[in-house]
Design an enzyme around this catalytic site. Structure first.
Site, PDB file in Angstrom:
ATOM      1  N   CYS A  56      44.266  43.071  32.475  1.00  0.00           N
ATOM      2  CA  CYS A  56      45.490  42.602  33.134  1.00  0.00           C
ATOM      3  C   CYS A  56      45.734  43.377  34.440  1.00  0.00           C
ATOM      4  CB  CYS A  56      46.657  42.655  32.156  1.00  0.00           C
ATOM      5  SG  CYS A  56      47.958  41.493  32.618  1.00  0.00           S
ATOM      6  N   HIS A  72      45.095  40.718  26.999  1.00  0.00           N
ATOM      7  CA  HIS A  72      45.200  42.062  26.400  1.00  0.00           C
ATOM      8  C   HIS A  72      44.454  42.133  25.063  1.00  0.00           C
ATOM      9  CE1 HIS A  72      48.310  43.999  28.950  1.00  0.00           C
ATOM     10  NE2 HIS A  72      48.593  42.751  29.245  1.00  0.00           N
ATOM     11  N   GLU A  89      43.604  44.621  23.409  1.00  0.00           N
ATOM     12  CA  GLU A  89      44.072  45.741  22.568  1.00  0.00           C
ATOM     13  C   GLU A  89      45.236  45.334  21.674  1.00  0.00           C
ATOM     14  OE1 GLU A  89      44.821  45.260  25.667  1.00  0.00           O
ATOM     15  OE2 GLU A  89      46.857  45.926  26.106  1.00  0.00           O
TER      16      GLU A  89
HETATM   17  N1  GLN Z   1      52.323  41.650  36.074  1.00  0.00           N
HETATM   18  C1  GLN Z   1      51.583  42.871  36.111  1.00  0.00           C
HETATM   19  C2  GLN Z   1      51.054  43.137  37.496  1.00  0.00           C
HETATM   20  O1  GLN Z   1      51.000  42.263  38.286  1.00  0.00           O
HETATM   21  C3  GLN Z   1      50.454  42.859  35.115  1.00  0.00           C
HETATM   22  C4  GLN Z   1      50.999  42.731  33.725  1.00  0.00           C
HETATM   23  C5  GLN Z   1      50.176  43.374  32.667  1.00  0.00           C
HETATM   24  O2  GLN Z   1      49.334  44.235  32.923  1.00  0.00           O
HETATM   25  N2  GLN Z   1      50.462  43.014  31.461  1.00  0.00           N
HETATM   26  O3  GLN Z   1      50.697  44.205  37.814  1.00  0.00           O
END
Ligand code: GLN
Length: 187
Positions: free
Chosen positions: A79, A172, A174
């Site tokens: 992410c 994610h 994890e």
């Molecule tokens: N929205 C976050 C970003 O742009 C990422 C979200 C996440 O890591 N769950 O940095």
């Protein structure tokens, strides 16, 4: 195999616990340049990529992450971690490490559907594995370079991509119980 988890923000503990459970990996929390000593890989967890980018520079970790990747260390960004590894982050506040040739669009699923869970099929070597994937204010990978392998998609968008020793997921892993992605990448 000693694998670091970047201990700045996000689900650090969850990644650490999955790595511990693998048995074959010795996880370590990484916060300072000295902590990179002896690492063979690194996980950059999700979080807020603007904040993590800033702290990476404040703590002087940018060169250590790049050096680890260039020396063949396995680096996995989830992410916000994927955003940080990108060549093009689409946001001037987030300086990408440029370790994988992708462009991303932050928060691309918008606020209505900030979080959702859906099944994705991952191509891991000669196996395909179906997992529940959790997306939390996830980015979309909008462009992907020639040498990158798309290992999973959702609605036609790449959500898991690999280039050499660099892996990114916009979801994610994890947060769900399946460990096969970690087993496969850190084997
Ligand atoms: N929205 C976050 C970003 O742009 C990422 C979200 C996440 O890591 N769950 O940095």
């Amino acid at each position: 195999m000693k694998i670091g988890v970047l201990d700045i923000q996000g689900s650090v503990e969850e990644h650490f616990d999955v790595l511990s459970a693998l048995g074959s990996v010795e996880p370590v929390l990484v916060k300072r340049a000295e902590d990179f000593e002896g690492l063979e890989g690194l996980i950059i967890p999700g979080g807020e990529s603007t904040t993590v980018s800033k702290i990476i520079d404040e703590f002087g970790l940018r060169d250590s992450i790049v050096a680890l990747a260039k020396s063949g260390g396995k680096v996995f960004g989830t992410c916000a971690g994927a955003i940080l590894l990108a060549r093009e982050t689409g946001d001037s506040r987030v300086e990408g490490l440029g370790l994988i040739d992708i462009s991303v669009d932050r928060n691309a699923y918008g606020h209505q559907t900030e979080s959702f869970e859906t099944e994705v099929e991952m191509r891991l070597g000669d196996r395909t594995v179906k997992v529940d994937a959790v997306f939390i204010r996830a980015p979309k990978i909008t462009q992907i370079g020639d040498g990158c392998d798309v290992l999973a998609t959702h609605d036609g968008d790449p959500v898991l991509a690999l280039k050499g020793n660099i892996l990114v997921s916009t979801f994610h892993p994890e947060m769900t119980s399946d460990k096969s992605l970690y087993e496969w990448f850190f084997s």
